[in-house]
Design an enzyme around this catalytic site. Structure first.
Site, PDB file in Angstrom:
ATOM      1  CB  THR A 198      -1.047 -23.328   5.806  1.00 26.68           C
ATOM      2  OG1 THR A 198      -1.149 -22.912   4.426  1.00 26.68           O
ATOM      3  CG2 THR A 198      -0.797 -24.824   5.851  1.00 26.68           C
ATOM      4  CG  HIS A 206      -4.522 -12.506  -1.751  1.00 27.67           C
ATOM      5  ND1 HIS A 206      -5.318 -12.265  -2.854  1.00 27.67           N
ATOM      6  CD2 HIS A 206      -4.167 -11.284  -1.285  1.00 27.67           C
ATOM      7  CE1 HIS A 206      -5.427 -10.955  -3.057  1.00 27.67           C
ATOM      8  NE2 HIS A 206      -4.738 -10.341  -2.112  1.00 27.67           N
ATOM      9  CG  ASP A 231       6.717   8.686   0.107  1.00 27.52           C
ATOM     10  OD1 ASP A 231       5.813   7.833   0.294  1.00 27.52           O
ATOM     11  OD2 ASP A 231       6.483   9.820  -0.319  1.00 27.52           O
ATOM     12  CG  HIS A 235      -2.179  -0.803   1.002  1.00 28.24           C
ATOM     13  ND1 HIS A 235      -3.391  -0.247   0.664  1.00 28.24           N
ATOM     14  CD2 HIS A 235      -2.386  -2.138   1.064  1.00 28.24           C
ATOM     15  CE1 HIS A 235      -4.298  -1.203   0.525  1.00 28.24           C
ATOM     16  NE2 HIS A 235      -3.722  -2.359   0.772  1.00 28.24           N
ATOM     17  CG  ASP A 236       4.688   3.672   1.779  1.00 30.30           C
ATOM     18  OD1 ASP A 236       4.075   4.754   1.855  1.00 30.30           O
ATOM     19  OD2 ASP A 236       5.932   3.604   1.732  1.00 30.30           O
ATOM     20  CG  ASP A 260       1.594 -22.360   2.531  1.00 27.94           C
ATOM     21  OD1 ASP A 260       0.689 -21.687   1.972  1.00 27.94           O
ATOM     22  OD2 ASP A 260       1.359 -23.186   3.422  1.00 27.94           O
TER      23      ASP A 260
END
Length: 333
Positions: free
Chosen positions: A253, A200, A82, A74-75, A258
Site C-alpha cells: 500500500t 515510512h 519556525d 525536518h523543520d 497505514d
C-alpha cells in the site's frame, strides 16, 4: 547607625527590584503561545484555504503529501518549528534544504502556491511555519491517516539552521538508541518514535540510502524474497544520486499511511537500518508488534507524536516575523 543605614539601603534595593522581578515573571507567564484556531479573528478562512489547496495539489501531484509529511519532521525537529527549512541559501549561509541530510526533500514550490493563496485572502497574517504544519496535517489525511487537531500561532524564523542540523536530525544509519534520544529531547517517548517512523509506510527510499545493504554483500537479515526486488530497483553499487532510482517503502500500500509498515519490518522487509532495528530492539519491538496488530493504536500514537513535534519550541508573539515569501526572510525580500 551604620548598620541601620545598611538595612535601609537593603530594603530600598529590594523594593526597587521586586516590581521588576514581578513584571519579568508576569511577562513570561503571559507570553502568547500557540492556540487552536489562532487566526479565527485575523484570517478566519486560513485553515480552509490551506486544506483546499492541499486537496487540489494532491489531486494533481500525489507525491506532494509525502513531501509535506517529511517537511514537518525536518523543520520542527531542528531546534524550532519556525519554517527555517524553507529558506533559500544566501551568500552568507547554506539553507537546510540543500544539506546532505535533506537529500530527497522536494516540492517546496507547492508550499509557495499555498502561501500565495493565503496571502490573497489575508496579506501578512499567516506564517509559513503554520502553513508548513497545517499542510502536513492535511497531507496526512490525504494519505488515509488520521485528522490531527493542531494549534497555530507560530511565527517564522529569519535564519537557516543548517550548521546544527545534524545535531538534531537522526540519520537512517544511526542506532536506534540515538534515534530514541533525539526524539526524547523533544518530549516524544518510545511508542511515539515507533509511530512516527510509521511514516515510512508511504513514499520511497532512494537507492543511495540503501545500497550499503546490498553491495558488496547482501545484508543477511533482509528477507530473501524482498532482496530480489531491491536488487532489481537498485542494480548499481554506486547509484547516480540524480537518477530516479528508488524502492517503494511499502510495496503493498505505497500511497496509504497505514500499519502495513510494521508487518513488513517484522518480516525483515525494512529498507533502512533503522527500520530493522525498530523491529528487533527490545525497547521498540513490543510497540511495533502492537501497531502491526492495531491500526487504531498506531494512529493514536502517531497523532500524539505529531502534535508534540509540531509544538517544539515555536516562535510566538513578537518573536520572528511573518514572511512575505516562504523562501526568503523579509529583510531580503
Amino acid at each position: 547607625m551604620a548598620s541601620k543605614a545598611l538595612i535601609f539601603l537593603a530594603l530600598l534595593f529590594l523594593s526597587a527590584a521586586s516590581p521588576k522581578t514581578a513584571i519579568a515573571e508576569t511577562n513570561e507567564e503571559d507570553k502568547p503561545g500557540l492556540a487552536m484556531d489562532f487566526y479565527k479573528d485575523t484570517c478566519p478562512q486560513a485553515e480552509d484555504i490551506i486544506k483546499e489547496q492541499v486537496k487540489l495539489l494532491y489531486k494533481r501531484h500525489k507525491n506532494t503529501a509525502f513531501s509535506w509529511l517529511r517537511n514537518i519532521f525536518h523543520d520542527c525537529a531542528v531546534e524550532s518549528c519556525d519554517a527555517s527549512l524553507l529558506l533559500d541559501s544566501t551568500r552568507r549561509s547554506l539553507s537546510e534544504k540543500e544539506t546532505d541530510r535533506s537529500f530527497g526533500l522536494r516540492n517546496f514550490r507547492y508550499l509557495d502556491t499555498i502561501k500565495e493563496a493565503v496571502e490573497r485572502e489575508c496579506p501578512g497574517v499567516v506564517s509559513c511555519a503554520d502553513i508548513l504544519v497545517l499542510s502536513a496535517r492535511d497531507g496526512i489525511v490525504s494519505l488515509g491517516g488520521p485528522h490531527i487537531p493542531l494549534k497555530t500561532g507560530r511565527r517564522d524564523g529569519r535564519k537557516s539552521r543548517a550548521e546544527v542540523l545534524e545535531q538534531y536530525l537522526p540519520d537512517h544509519n544511526e542506532s536506534i538508541s540515538v534515534v530514541l534520544d533525539r526524539f526524547a529531547a523533544m518530549g516524544i517517548n518510545t511508542q511515539g518514535v515507533v509511530a512516527l517512523l510509521g511514516a515510512h509506510s508511504v513514499g520511497r527510499t532512494h537507492c543511495v540510502k540503501l545500497v550499503h545493504r546490498l553491495y558488496p554483500e547482501v545484508d543477511p537479515v533482509l528477507n530473501p524474497d524482498h532482496v530480489e526486488h531491491m536488487l532489481h530497483k537498485c542494480p548499481d553499487a554506486i547509484p547516480d544520486p540524480k537518477a530516479v532510482q528508488y524502492v517503494r517503502n511499502d510495496r503493498g500500500t505505497p500511497m496509504v499511511l497505514d500499519n502495513n509498515y510494521y508487518r513488513n519490518i517484522l518480516d525483515n522487509k525494512g529498507l533502512l537500518i533503522v527500520d530493522h532495528q525498530l523491529a528487533t530492539d527490545k525497547r521498540t519491538k513490543p510497540h511495533v508488534k502492537k501497531m502491526a496488530k492495531s491500526q487504531d493504536y498506531f494512529f493514536k500514537e502517531f497523532a500524539r507524536a505529531i502534535t508534540i513535534l509540531s509544538e517544539n519550541n515555536p516562535l510566538t508573539g513578537d518573536e520572528g516575523e511573518i514572511r512575505k515569501q516562504c523562501n526568503v526572510a523579509n529583510k531580503h525580500h
